[in-house]
Design a protein around this motif. Structure first.
Motif, PDB file in Angstrom:
ATOM      1  N   LYS A  76       0.834  -1.197   0.000  1.00 22.72           N
ATOM      2  CA  LYS A  76       0.000   0.000   0.000  1.00 22.72           C
ATOM      3  C   LYS A  76       0.872   1.252   0.000  1.00 22.72           C
ATOM      4  O   LYS A  76       2.052   1.208   0.332  1.00 22.72           O
ATOM      5  CB  LYS A  76      -0.932   0.001   1.216  1.00 22.72           C
ATOM      6  N   THR A  77       0.263   2.375  -0.371  1.00 20.38           N
ATOM      7  CA  THR A  77       0.984   3.643  -0.408  1.00 20.38           C
ATOM      8  C   THR A  77       1.119   4.218   1.005  1.00 20.38           C
ATOM      9  O   THR A  77       0.527   3.700   1.968  1.00 20.38           O
ATOM     10  CB  THR A  77       0.240   4.655  -1.288  1.00 20.38           C
ATOM     11  N   LEU A  78       1.875   5.305   1.100  1.00 22.15           N
ATOM     12  CA  LEU A  78       2.002   5.971   2.399  1.00 22.15           C
ATOM     13  C   LEU A  78       0.632   6.395   2.921  1.00 22.15           C
ATOM     14  O   LEU A  78       0.287   6.146   4.083  1.00 22.15           O
ATOM     15  CB  LEU A  78       2.907   7.197   2.262  1.00 22.15           C
ATOM     16  N   LYS A  79      -0.163   7.027   2.072  1.00 20.08           N
ATOM     17  CA  LYS A  79      -1.475   7.508   2.492  1.00 20.08           C
ATOM     18  C   LYS A  79      -2.373   6.353   2.919  1.00 20.08           C
ATOM     19  O   LYS A  79      -3.096   6.457   3.921  1.00 20.08           O
ATOM     20  CB  LYS A  79      -2.132   8.290   1.354  1.00 20.08           C
ATOM     21  N   GLU A  80      -2.327   5.260   2.151  1.00 17.93           N
ATOM     22  CA  GLU A  80      -3.152   4.099   2.497  1.00 17.93           C
ATOM     23  C   GLU A  80      -2.710   3.468   3.810  1.00 17.93           C
ATOM     24  O   GLU A  80      -3.486   2.770   4.468  1.00 17.93           O
ATOM     25  CB  GLU A  80      -3.089   3.070   1.371  1.00 17.93           C
ATOM     26  N   ASN A  81      -1.456   3.725   4.210  1.00 13.72           N
ATOM     27  CA  ASN A  81      -0.942   3.223   5.482  1.00 13.72           C
ATOM     28  C   ASN A  81      -1.138   4.227   6.621  1.00 13.72           C
ATOM     29  O   ASN A  81      -0.642   4.023   7.730  1.00 13.72           O
ATOM     30  CB  ASN A  81       0.543   2.897   5.353  1.00 13.72           C
ATOM     31  N   GLY A  82      -1.843   5.312   6.327  1.00 14.04           N
ATOM     32  CA  GLY A  82      -2.109   6.287   7.376  1.00 14.04           C
ATOM     33  C   GLY A  82      -1.046   7.351   7.541  1.00 14.04           C
ATOM     34  O   GLY A  82      -1.112   8.150   8.482  1.00 14.04           O
ATOM     35  N   VAL A  83      -0.065   7.371   6.629  1.00 13.61           N
ATOM     36  CA  VAL A  83       0.970   8.408   6.668  1.00 13.61           C
ATOM     37  C   VAL A  83       0.474   9.556   5.802  1.00 13.61           C
ATOM     38  O   VAL A  83       0.715   9.604   4.596  1.00 13.61           O
ATOM     39  CB  VAL A  83       2.330   7.874   6.157  1.00 13.61           C
ATOM     40  N   GLN A  84      -0.234  10.469   6.403  1.00 15.74           N
ATOM     41  CA  GLN A  84      -0.913  11.521   5.659  1.00 15.74           C
ATOM     42  C   GLN A  84       0.060  12.586   5.152  1.00 15.74           C
ATOM     43  O   GLN A  84       1.088  12.858   5.775  1.00 15.74           O
ATOM     44  CB  GLN A  84      -1.982  12.178   6.530  1.00 15.74           C
ATOM     45  N   ASP A  85      -0.298  13.168   4.019  1.00 16.77           N
ATOM     46  CA  ASP A  85       0.470  14.270   3.451  1.00 16.77           C
ATOM     47  C   ASP A  85      -0.084  15.575   4.042  1.00 16.77           C
ATOM     48  O   ASP A  85      -1.204  15.981   3.736  1.00 16.77           O
ATOM     49  CB  ASP A  85       0.336  14.269   1.930  1.00 16.77           C
ATOM     50  N   GLU A  86       0.702  16.223   4.876  1.00 23.44           N
ATOM     51  CA  GLU A  86       0.245  17.420   5.575  1.00 23.44           C
ATOM     52  C   GLU A  86       0.851  18.694   5.002  1.00 23.44           C
ATOM     53  O   GLU A  86       0.831  19.749   5.651  1.00 23.44           O
ATOM     54  CB  GLU A  86       0.583  17.306   7.062  1.00 23.44           C
ATOM     55  N   ASP A  87       1.373  18.609   3.767  1.00 21.35           N
ATOM     56  CA  ASP A  87       2.046  19.778   3.186  1.00 21.35           C
ATOM     57  C   ASP A  87       1.130  21.001   3.147  1.00 21.35           C
ATOM     58  O   ASP A  87       1.556  22.122   3.455  1.00 21.35           O
ATOM     59  CB  ASP A  87       2.543  19.446   1.769  1.00 21.35           C
ATOM     60  N   TRP A  88      -0.132  20.800   2.727  1.00 20.84           N
ATOM     61  CA  TRP A  88      -1.014  21.954   2.590  1.00 20.84           C
ATOM     62  C   TRP A  88      -1.292  22.607   3.931  1.00 20.84           C
ATOM     63  O   TRP A  88      -1.410  23.842   4.026  1.00 20.84           O
ATOM     64  CB  TRP A  88      -2.317  21.532   1.916  1.00 20.84           C
ATOM     65  N   GLU A  89      -1.376  21.797   4.996  1.00 12.66           N
ATOM     66  CA  GLU A  89      -1.597  22.357   6.322  1.00 12.66           C
ATOM     67  C   GLU A  89      -0.367  23.131   6.787  1.00 12.66           C
ATOM     68  O   GLU A  89      -0.477  24.217   7.382  1.00 12.66           O
ATOM     69  CB  GLU A  89      -1.915  21.243   7.322  1.00 12.66           C
ATOM     70  N   LEU A  90       0.811  22.582   6.506  1.00 17.76           N
ATOM     71  CA  LEU A  90       2.049  23.255   6.895  1.00 17.76           C
ATOM     72  C   LEU A  90       2.218  24.569   6.132  1.00 17.76           C
ATOM     73  O   LEU A  90       2.703  25.558   6.678  1.00 17.76           O
ATOM     74  CB  LEU A  90       3.245  22.336   6.648  1.00 17.76           C
ATOM     75  N   GLU A  91       1.809  24.547   4.852  1.00 22.33           N
ATOM     76  CA  GLU A  91       1.901  25.774   4.055  1.00 22.33           C
ATOM     77  C   GLU A  91       0.974  26.852   4.621  1.00 22.33           C
ATOM     78  O   GLU A  91       1.331  28.037   4.656  1.00 22.33           O
ATOM     79  CB  GLU A  91       1.551  25.465   2.598  1.00 22.33           C
ATOM     80  N   GLU A  92      -0.235  26.448   5.046  1.00 18.64           N
ATOM     81  CA  GLU A  92      -1.161  27.415   5.633  1.00 18.64           C
ATOM     82  C   GLU A  92      -0.589  28.015   6.910  1.00 18.64           C
ATOM     83  O   GLU A  92      -0.825  29.186   7.233  1.00 18.64           O
ATOM     84  CB  GLU A  92      -2.507  26.742   5.920  1.00 18.64           C
ATOM     85  N   LEU A  93       0.182  27.190   7.648  1.00 17.10           N
ATOM     86  CA  LEU A  93       0.788  27.654   8.889  1.00 17.10           C
ATOM     87  C   LEU A  93       2.137  28.322   8.648  1.00 17.10           C
ATOM     88  O   LEU A  93       2.811  28.737   9.597  1.00 17.10           O
ATOM     89  CB  LEU A  93       0.973  26.470   9.852  1.00 17.10           C
ATOM     90  N   ARG A  94       2.512  28.421   7.357  1.00 18.74           N
ATOM     91  CA  ARG A  94       3.788  29.022   6.954  1.00 18.74           C
ATOM     92  C   ARG A  94       4.971  28.308   7.598  1.00 18.74           C
ATOM     93  O   ARG A  94       5.931  28.942   8.048  1.00 18.74           O
ATOM     94  CB  ARG A  94       3.800  30.516   7.296  1.00 18.74           C
ATOM     95  N   MET A  95       4.871  26.985   7.613  1.00 19.59           N
ATOM     96  CA  MET A  95       5.956  26.155   8.144  1.00 19.59           C
ATOM     97  C   MET A  95       6.647  25.454   6.982  1.00 19.59           C
ATOM     98  O   MET A  95       6.021  25.156   5.970  1.00 19.59           O
ATOM     99  CB  MET A  95       5.397  25.128   9.140  1.00 19.59           C
ATOM    100  N   ASP A  96       7.934  25.188   7.132  1.00 24.66           N
ATOM    101  CA  ASP A  96       8.733  24.570   6.077  1.00 24.66           C
ATOM    102  C   ASP A  96       8.348  23.094   5.943  1.00 24.66           C
ATOM    103  O   ASP A  96       8.597  22.294   6.850  1.00 24.66           O
ATOM    104  CB  ASP A  96      10.220  24.701   6.398  1.00 24.66           C
ATOM    105  N   CYS A  97       7.759  22.751   4.797  1.00 20.96           N
ATOM    106  CA  CYS A  97       7.317  21.367   4.571  1.00 20.96           C
ATOM    107  C   CYS A  97       8.494  20.404   4.532  1.00 20.96           C
ATOM    108  O   CYS A  97       8.368  19.227   4.891  1.00 20.96           O
ATOM    109  CB  CYS A  97       6.539  21.268   3.263  1.00 20.96           C
ATOM    110  N   ASP A  98       9.661  20.888   4.084  1.00 25.96           N
ATOM    111  CA  ASP A  98      10.821  20.008   3.951  1.00 25.96           C
ATOM    112  C   ASP A  98      11.443  19.660   5.302  1.00 25.96           C
ATOM    113  O   ASP A  98      12.196  18.692   5.418  1.00 25.96           O
ATOM    114  CB  ASP A  98      11.883  20.654   3.059  1.00 25.96           C
ATOM    115  N   VAL A  99      11.156  20.462   6.307  1.00 24.28           N
ATOM    116  CA  VAL A  99      11.713  20.205   7.638  1.00 24.28           C
ATOM    117  C   VAL A  99      10.836  19.239   8.425  1.00 24.28           C
ATOM    118  O   VAL A  99      11.324  18.375   9.147  1.00 24.28           O
ATOM    119  CB  VAL A  99      11.885  21.528   8.414  1.00 24.28           C
ATOM    120  N   HIS A 100       9.534  19.386   8.255  1.00 21.08           N
ATOM    121  CA  HIS A 100       8.590  18.547   8.993  1.00 21.08           C
ATOM    122  C   HIS A 100       8.192  17.364   8.119  1.00 21.08           C
ATOM    123  O   HIS A 100       7.190  17.401   7.394  1.00 21.08           O
ATOM    124  CB  HIS A 100       7.365  19.370   9.409  1.00 21.08           C
ATOM    125  N   THR A 101       8.990  16.319   8.182  1.00 19.57           N
ATOM    126  CA  THR A 101       8.751  15.128   7.355  1.00 19.57           C
ATOM    127  C   THR A 101       8.394  13.943   8.239  1.00 19.57           C
ATOM    128  O   THR A 101       8.943  13.787   9.337  1.00 19.57           O
ATOM    129  CB  THR A 101      10.004  14.784   6.527  1.00 19.57           C
TER     130      THR A 101
END
Length: 215
Positions: free
Chosen positions: A176-201
């Motif tokens: 299964k993919t990351l998302k199907e395993n519950g590893v959610q992609d939170e990039d859009w939330e981090l962008e809204e919070l103006r946080m660096d997506c590359d740091v929070h992995t």
């Protein structure tokens, strides 16, 4: 699994030479190196070489998957729209007796050049080997299964298949993919919070098994 391979735009961009020429368009990745070899020295190859390693979807009409056309203001005729310059298999804009039409299928419609699919969304993940405490950060395709991510990780650990892969303490389903395993992609939330997506992995943890498997 018998399914096409996914590539990141960064992977495509590394193949940017006439001797190693990849492009992507309309969601697919193509290796045009054989085309460049066959037409070496042809001036009509230049726009393709200039586009090496890039996405050229803007060359195409997404509905017809053909090169874009427009009305020539001088002749009133429909012609290919090639602002980057006329390239291989594009007919001249005027009658020409020395243009060879016996080339078969145009290169953009030749599926023999197709090598995979361009990822619509890539992600960065950290892979932590709990046995050695080594950590690697990889850019992966959101469409890839954990097993396919394991293949990307092999250069760092040839025995990666001898580990149990977990996220937050739970074993991952390798098919299964990351998302199907519950590893959610939170990039859009981090962008809204103006946080660096590359740091929070997200981090995947590898736990060594008894067997030693080398792929």
């Amino acid at each position: 699994m018998n399914r096409p391979r996914y590539f990141t735009p960064r992977e495509v961009s590394r193949h940017c030479l006439p001797s190693d020429l990849w492009v992507s368009y309309l969601g697919l990745v193509y290796n045009l190196t054989p085309l460049a070899d066959r037409h070496r020295g042809d001036i009509l190859l230049k726009p393709i070489i200039d586009a090496a390693g890039k996405d050229i979807s803007h060359w195409f009409n997404p509905k017809t998957r053909e090169i874009k056309t427009h009305i020539d203001p001088q002749t009133g005729c429909v012609k290919y729209y090639t602002p980057q310059g006329r390239f291989l298999h594009i007919s001249p804009c005027f009658p020409c007796s020395d243009w060879d039409t016996d080339f078969g299928r145009p290169w953009w419609k030749d599926n023999t050049y197709q090598i995979g699919i361009l990822s619509s969304k890539t992600r960065f993940i950290s892979i932590i080997n709990t046995l050695t405490s080594q950590e690697q950060t990889l850019e992966v395709c959101g469409e890839e299964t954990i097993w396919e991510i394991l293949q990307r990780y092999l250069p760092y650990n040839a025995h990666a298949a001898s580990y149990t892969w977990k996220f937050c303490g739970f074993p991952l389903d390798m098919d299964k993919t990351l998302k199907e395993n519950g590893v959610q992609d939170e990039d859009w939330e981090l962008e809204e919070l103006r946080m660096d997506c590359d740091v929070h992995t997200p981090s995947l943890h590898l736990y060594f098994n008894d067997d030693l498997t080398e792929l």
